[in-house]
Design a protein around this motif. Structure first.
Motif, mmCIF file in Angstrom:
data_model
loop_
_atom_site.group_PDB
_atom_site.id
_atom_site.type_symbol
_atom_site.label_atom_id
_atom_site.label_comp_id
_atom_site.label_asym_id
_atom_site.label_seq_id
_atom_site.Cartn_x
_atom_site.Cartn_y
_atom_site.Cartn_z
ATOM 1 N N ILE A 171 -2.305 6.278 7.903
ATOM 2 C CA ILE A 171 -1.546 6.663 6.698
ATOM 3 C C ILE A 171 -1.062 8.096 6.947
ATOM 4 O O ILE A 171 -1.862 8.994 7.251
ATOM 5 N N ILE A 172 0.267 8.292 6.791
ATOM 6 C CA ILE A 172 0.850 9.618 7.042
ATOM 7 C C ILE A 172 1.721 10.017 5.839
ATOM 8 O O ILE A 172 2.516 9.200 5.355
ATOM 9 N N TYR A 173 1.529 11.293 5.405
ATOM 10 C CA TYR A 173 2.372 11.851 4.332
ATOM 11 C C TYR A 173 3.295 12.881 4.976
ATOM 12 O O TYR A 173 2.854 13.838 5.607
ATOM 13 N N TYR A 174 4.637 12.641 4.826
ATOM 14 C CA TYR A 174 5.645 13.541 5.383
ATOM 15 C C TYR A 174 6.274 14.348 4.240
ATOM 16 O O TYR A 174 6.452 13.818 3.131
ATOM 17 N N SER A 177 7.635 11.563 1.886
ATOM 18 C CA SER A 177 7.493 10.103 2.062
ATOM 19 C C SER A 177 6.127 9.785 2.681
ATOM 20 O O SER A 177 5.495 10.651 3.305
ATOM 21 N N VAL A 178 5.683 8.545 2.490
ATOM 22 C CA VAL A 178 4.411 8.080 3.081
ATOM 23 C C VAL A 178 4.701 6.910 4.012
ATOM 24 O O VAL A 178 5.609 6.101 3.768
ATOM 25 N N SER A 179 3.901 6.838 5.085
ATOM 26 C CA SER A 179 3.993 5.730 6.054
ATOM 27 C C SER A 179 2.603 5.087 6.175
ATOM 28 O O SER A 179 1.616 5.794 6.436
ATOM 29 N N VAL A 180 2.555 3.752 5.996
ATOM 30 C CA VAL A 180 1.278 3.011 6.030
ATOM 31 C C VAL A 180 1.387 1.866 7.036
ATOM 32 O O VAL A 180 2.365 1.098 7.003
ATOM 33 N N VAL A 181 0.399 1.791 7.911
ATOM 34 C CA VAL A 181 0.278 0.651 8.855
ATOM 35 C C VAL A 181 -1.087 0.004 8.648
ATOM 36 O O VAL A 181 -2.117 0.690 8.766
ATOM 37 N N SER A 182 -1.085 -1.272 8.304
ATOM 38 C CA SER A 182 -2.350 -1.985 8.061
ATOM 39 C C SER A 182 -3.131 -2.175 9.360
ATOM 40 O O SER A 182 -2.559 -2.342 10.441
ATOM 41 N N HIS A 183 -4.432 -2.178 9.254
ATOM 42 C CA HIS A 183 -5.293 -2.426 10.424
ATOM 43 C C HIS A 183 -5.408 -3.947 10.640
ATOM 44 O O HIS A 183 -5.844 -4.660 9.734
ATOM 45 N N PRO A 184 -5.067 -4.511 11.862
ATOM 46 C CA PRO A 184 -5.089 -5.972 12.074
ATOM 47 C C PRO A 184 -6.476 -6.546 12.364
ATOM 48 O O PRO A 184 -6.625 -7.749 12.565
ATOM 49 N N GLY A 185 -7.494 -5.696 12.393
ATOM 50 C CA GLY A 185 -8.841 -6.183 12.729
ATOM 51 C C GLY A 185 -9.326 -7.282 11.806
ATOM 52 O O GLY A 185 -9.919 -8.280 12.228
ATOM 53 N N SER A 240 -6.717 13.963 -1.017
ATOM 54 C CA SER A 240 -7.767 13.226 -1.727
ATOM 55 C C SER A 240 -7.347 11.779 -1.983
ATOM 56 O O SER A 240 -8.117 10.838 -1.784
ATOM 57 N N MET A 241 -6.144 11.593 -2.420
ATOM 58 C CA MET A 241 -5.676 10.235 -2.708
ATOM 59 C C MET A 241 -5.524 9.424 -1.419
ATOM 60 O O MET A 241 -5.872 8.232 -1.357
ATOM 61 N N ILE A 242 -5.014 10.070 -0.377
ATOM 62 C CA ILE A 242 -4.842 9.357 0.896
ATOM 63 C C ILE A 242 -6.198 8.984 1.489
ATOM 64 O O ILE A 242 -6.399 7.881 1.999
ATOM 65 N N ASP A 243 -7.186 9.938 1.396
ATOM 66 C CA ASP A 243 -8.524 9.646 1.922
ATOM 67 C C ASP A 243 -9.160 8.472 1.185
ATOM 68 O O ASP A 243 -9.857 7.638 1.784
ATOM 69 N N ALA A 244 -8.968 8.429 -0.138
ATOM 70 C CA ALA A 244 -9.558 7.342 -0.924
ATOM 71 C C ALA A 244 -9.014 5.983 -0.476
ATOM 72 O O ALA A 244 -9.744 4.989 -0.384
ATOM 73 N N MET A 245 -7.744 5.940 -0.186
ATOM 74 C CA MET A 245 -7.161 4.661 0.261
ATOM 75 C C MET A 245 -7.544 4.349 1.713
ATOM 76 O O MET A 245 -7.873 3.210 2.065
ATOM 77 N N PHE A 246 -7.531 5.349 2.599
ATOM 78 C CA PHE A 246 -7.775 5.122 4.023
ATOM 79 C C PHE A 246 -9.214 4.687 4.284
ATOM 80 O O PHE A 246 -9.490 3.877 5.184
ATOM 81 N N ASP A 247 -10.154 5.244 3.445
ATOM 82 C CA ASP A 247 -11.568 4.938 3.661
ATOM 83 C C ASP A 247 -11.918 3.480 3.369
ATOM 84 O O ASP A 247 -13.029 3.031 3.667
ATOM 85 N N SER A 248 -11.013 2.760 2.756
ATOM 86 C CA SER A 248 -11.297 1.328 2.513
ATOM 87 C C SER A 248 -11.376 0.543 3.819
ATOM 88 O O SER A 248 -11.925 -0.553 3.873
ATOM 89 N N ALA A 287 0.834 -1.206 0.000
ATOM 90 C CA ALA A 287 0.000 0.000 0.000
ATOM 91 C C ALA A 287 0.869 1.256 0.000
ATOM 92 O O ALA A 287 0.573 2.250 -0.697
ATOM 93 N N ALA A 288 1.942 1.243 0.785
ATOM 94 C CA ALA A 288 2.837 2.407 0.842
ATOM 95 C C ALA A 288 3.494 2.653 -0.517
ATOM 96 O O ALA A 288 3.587 3.796 -0.996
ATOM 97 N N THR A 289 3.975 1.594 -1.153
ATOM 98 C CA THR A 289 4.628 1.730 -2.463
ATOM 99 C C THR A 289 3.651 2.268 -3.500
ATOM 100 O O THR A 289 3.971 3.166 -4.296
#
Length: 661
Positions: free
Chosen positions: A89-92, A139-147, A75-83, A53-55
Motif C-alpha cells: 500500500i503506497i500513499y503518493y 493518491s493511494v496504490s493498493v496491490v492485494s497479496h495472492p497468498g 495510522s490508517m494505512i497501517d491498520a489496513m495493511f496489518d490485516s 481497498a484502494a477506493t
C-alpha cells in the motif's frame, strides 16, 4: 528354438482400457477446466479486492486528513495493511512522491512452489485519489497479496484430487462389473465351442439378455445340435455298412469274409507273429432242427450258440469269432497253443452241450470241434484245412467231442522248440528281474512320407541267443499274470531313454488290457507321468479297441488325465472289436490305428476302401489322426495314400530297427 507367441489382448481388457481412458480423459479435462475457472475467478477477486481497498482507503484519507497530516495517513494505512491481505500500500502526494509505503514479501505458507509457478496469479494494482473538497491531496496504490488465493486454490485442488481418485476407482469397478456381466454370455459361447471341438454336443449356451448375443447363442446351439446329429448319423451309417459287409445279421458275429480276412492278416502279415489256434465248430443236422422246430427257433439256437462262443472267446485278448455258414462257427485264439487250446476246446464243448436248445435236440452226437495250432507263419488255406481235418476226425468219432490236428512239424519253429509252461515262467521271471528286455523301433510316417510322426516301441526278449518277438512271449506273460510288470518295465525304460537325452520325439507304447484293468497299474502310470512331465510329453499310450469292452472306466481315466499330464492316447486294432464307434465322440483320442486286416489287399477290396474313407471323414471331423497299420506292399500304399491318410507304418515303408534313426 520356438518363438514365444505374444499374448493377444482380451475384449474385456480392451473395453476396460477404452472406457477407462475415456473416463480418465473426461475427468482430467474437467479437473483442468475447474482449476482454470477457479484461477480466473481468483484473478478477478484479487483485482476487485485491490480496487475496493484502494477506493475505501482513498475516501477514508480524504475525510480525515489534509495534505500535511502524514501521521494520520500512516495510522490508517497501517491498520489496513496489518490485516495481511495486501502485497503493498503506497500513499503518493500530488507530486507523485511516496509519502507512506508499506510492502510485504511474497511468502506463501503451505503451498508448494511448483503450484505457485504453475498457477501464476497476477495481482493487479488498485488506485484511488485522495481529495479535500475540489483539491487533490494525493493518491493511494493498493496491490492485494495472492497468498490467500494460492492457499484456497491448493486446498480446492487437493479436495478435487481425492474425489477424482475415488470416483475413478468406483467407476472402474462398476465398469468391470458391467463389462463382465455383458461378456459373460461370450464366455459361455466359448465354452460351448470348446465342447463342440472336444466332440461334446450336449452343452447348451444359456440365452443372454442382449439381442445380438442372444442371436449368437441361438446360432451356436443350432450348430451344435446339427453337428451332433450329423456325427451320430455318420457313426450309424458306417456301423450299418460295416455290419452289412462284415457281420452276420442273425448272430451279430463277424461273417466268413471278415474272419478269413482278419485271419489271413494275422497269419501272413509281417506285422504280426503267427502264434495261435483255430477252432472250427459245427452243429450237425441243423436243417433237421429247422424242419422240426421252425426257422425262428433255429435262429434262437444260432443266437444262443453265438453268445456262448463269444463269451468264452472274451477270455482271450484279441480273439475273434465268426459264423461261417449255417450252424458252422470259427474262433481264432491268438497266442493260445498247447494245453491252453485243448482246455479252451474242452470247456467250450461242455458249455455248448449244456445249452437248453441244444439239449432239446436229444442227441449227443451233434457238436464237434476241430482245433489246429501254429507257431510259425502258415497260409490261410492250409490252416483252415488242418482245422477242418481235425473237425472231420471228431465227427468220425461219433459222440460230441473235439480233436486237434497233430503233425510232427506243426509244433516247432526254426531254432525254437515248444517250451513247457514252467520253462517259460522262469524265462519271463529272469527277464523281469534282470530288466533285460530289448527294444526295436518302427517309424510311423506322415501321409506324404515327409516326416516321422512317432516311433512304435516293439519289445523283444532273448532266449537261447535268439530274439523272441512280443507275439510269442506276451501270451505266456498273460498266462502267468506278468503283463502289468512287463508294461511297467517298458515305460520305465522309455523314461530313462527320454530323460537321458537320447530321444526328443514321440514314442508309442502299447498297454495291455490286463494292465489297463489293474487299478494299481493305472495309478502308478499316472503318478509316474506326473513325476516326469518332460518325458510324459514324449509318450503315446496305445490301447487296443478290445480294451473298451473290459476296462472302459480305466481307459476314460487315462484319457481324461492326458490333457493335464501331456501324453497322448491312441486306439489300436481299430474296427475289429465290434465296439460302437460312439466312443470317438466322448473320448479325447489323438490317434486311431486301423487294423492291418483292413489294409491287407485293400487295392482289391472296395468294402475296405469305403470303410477307411468313412473312418477318415469321421475322425477328421473329431480332430483325430488316422494311421494305417501293416502297409507291406506298394499296391496297398498306392491305394491308401490318395484317401488322405494321416500316417502309416509297415514293412513297405520301413522295417523295425534297434536304434531310432
Amino acid at each position: 528354438m520356438n518363438k514365444k507367441v505374444p499374448r493377444s489382448i482380451t475384449l474385456k481388457h480392451l473395453l476396460l482400457w477404452f472406457t477407462g481412458l475415456l473416463m480418465a480423459t473426461l475427468l482430467v479435462v474437467n479437473f483442468f477446466l475447474n482449476v482454470s475457472s477457479a484461477r480466473d475467478y481468483m484473478q478477478q477477486q484479487l483485482s476487485s479486492h485491490a480496487q475496493d481497498a484502494a477506493t475505501s482507503l482513498g475516501l477514508s484519507l480524504s475525510s480525515v486528513i489534509d495534505a500535511s497530516d502524514l501521521v494520520a495517513a500512516e495510522s490508517m494505512i497501517d491498520a489496513m495493511f496489518d490485516s495481511g491481505y495486501y502485497r503493498h500500500i503506497i500513499y503518493y502526494d500530488v507530486n507523485g512522491q511516496a509519502k507512506v509505503l508499506r510492502h510485504a514479501s511474497m511468502k506463501i505458507e503451505g503451498v508448494p512452489g511448483w503450484f505457485v509457478d504453475w498457477i501464476e496469479l497476477n495481482a493487479p494494482e488498485g488506485q484511488a485519489a485522495v481529495v479535500n473538497g475540489w483539491m487533490q491531496l494525493g493518491s493511494v496504490s493498493v496491490v492485494s497479496h495472492p497468498g490467500y488465493a494460492y492457499k484456497k486454490l491448493w486446498d480446492s485442488l487437493k479436495v478435487e484430487l481425492v474425489w477424482f481418485t475415488l470416483i475413478a476407482a468406483i467407476a472402474f469397478l462398476v465398469m468391470q462389473l458391467v463389462i463382465t456381466t455383458i461378456l459373460l454370455p461370450l464366455r459361455r459361447i466359448e465354452k460351448q465351442a470348446n465342447a463342440v471341438r472336444n466332440r461334446d454336443f450336449s452343452y447348451r449356451a444359456p440365452m443372454p439378455k442382449t439381442r445380438e448375443l442372444k442371436r449368437v447363442a441361438i446360432a451356436m446351439n443350432s450348430m451344435s445340435d446339427r453337428l451332433g446329429k450329423m456325427f451320430s448319423e455318420q457313426l450309424s451309417l458306417i456301423e450299418h455298412l460295416r455290419a452289412e459287409s462284415f457281420h452276420d445279421p442273425i448272430t451279430g458275429l463277424g461273417n466268413r469274409a471278415e474272419f478269413d480276412g482278419r485271419l489271413k492278416a494275422e497269419l501272413e502279415s509281417e506285422q504280426s507273429v503267427a502264434v495261435g489256434s483255430l477252432l472250427l465248430i459245427q452243429l450237425s443236422d441243423f436243417a433237421g432242427y429247422n424242419q422240426t422246430y421252425g426257422r425262428s427257433s433255429g435262429d434262437e439256437l444260432l443266437i444262443e450258440l453265438a453268445g456262448a462262443i463269444k463269451s468264452s472267446a472274451l477270455q482271450v485278448a484279441d480273439a475273434f469269432v465268426a459264423r461261417r455258414s449255417g450252424s458252422d462257427f470259427s474262433v481264432y485264439l491268438p497266442g493260445v497253443v498247447d494245453e491252453q487250446a485243448d482246455k479252451f476246446a474242452n470247456d467250450l464243448l461242455h458249455k455248448l452241450s449244456g445249452l437248453h436248445l441244444v439239449k432239446q435236440m436229444c442227441r449227443n452226437d451233434v457238436l464237434h470241434i476241430g482245433v489246429a495250432s501254429t507257431l510259425a507263419k502258415i497260409s490261410l488255406p492250409m490252416f483252415l484245412s488242418e482245422a477242418d481235418m481235425a473237425l472231420r476226425r471228431a465227427q468220425a468219432e461219433g459222440p460230441n467231442g473235439w480233436q486237434r490236428y497233430v503233425s510232427g512239424s506243426d509244433f516247432a519253429t526254426p531254432g525254437d522248440a515248444v517250451r513247457q509252461a514252467n520253462e517259460w515262467q522262469k524265462i519271463l521271471s529272469d527277464t523281469l528281474a534282470e530288466k533285460s528286455i530289448i527294444f526295436h523301433y518302427q517309424p510311423v510316417y506322415s501321409g506324404d512320407r515327409s516326416t516321422i510322426i512317432h516311433h512304435q516301441v516293439l519289445s523283444r526278449i532273448e532266449v537261447n541267443g535268439e530274439l523272441v518277438m512280443a507275439g510269442v512271449f506276451i501270451p505266456m506273460a498273460e498266462r502267468f499274470s506278468m503283463l502289468a510288470d512287463f508294461d511297467r518295465l517298458v515305460v520305465e525304460k522309455m523314461i530313462e531313454r527320454v530323460d537321458g537325452g537320447r530321444f526328443d520325439g514321440k514314442l508309442c507304447v502299447n498297454l495291455s488290457v490286463h494292465s489297463l484293468a489293474d487299478d494299481r497299474f493305472v495309478a502308478w502310470l499316472l503318478g509316474t507321468m506326473e513325476m516326469h512331465p518332460l518325458a510324459a510329453k514324449c509318450f503315446i499310450f496305445e490301447i487296443s479297441e478290445y480294451s473298451l469292452q473290459l476296462a472302459d472306466e480305466q481307459l476314460e481315466k487315462l484319457v481324461a488325465a492326458s490333457k493335464r499330464l501331456g501324453y497322448q492316447v491312441s486306439i489300436d486294432k481299430f474296427g475289429v472289436a465290434a465296439v460302437p464307434f460312439a466312443y470317438l465322440q466322448h473320448l479325447s483320442i489323438h490317434y486311431i490305428k486301423v487294423d492291418h486286416s483292413f489294409i491287407r489287399d485293400i487295392q482289391n477290396s472296395r468294402d475296405n476302401q469305403f470303410f477307411l474313407r468313412s473312418v477318415l471323414q469321421i475322425a477328421h471331423g473329431q480332430d483325430i489322426q488316422v494311421i494305417a497299420v501293416g502297409v507291406e506292399f506298394e499296391d496297398e500304399w498306392q491305394s491308401i495314400e490318395p484317401l488322405g491318410i494321416d500316417g502309416a507304418m509297415g514293412y513297405y515303408l520301413c522295417r523295425p530297427h534297434e536304434h531310432i534313426e
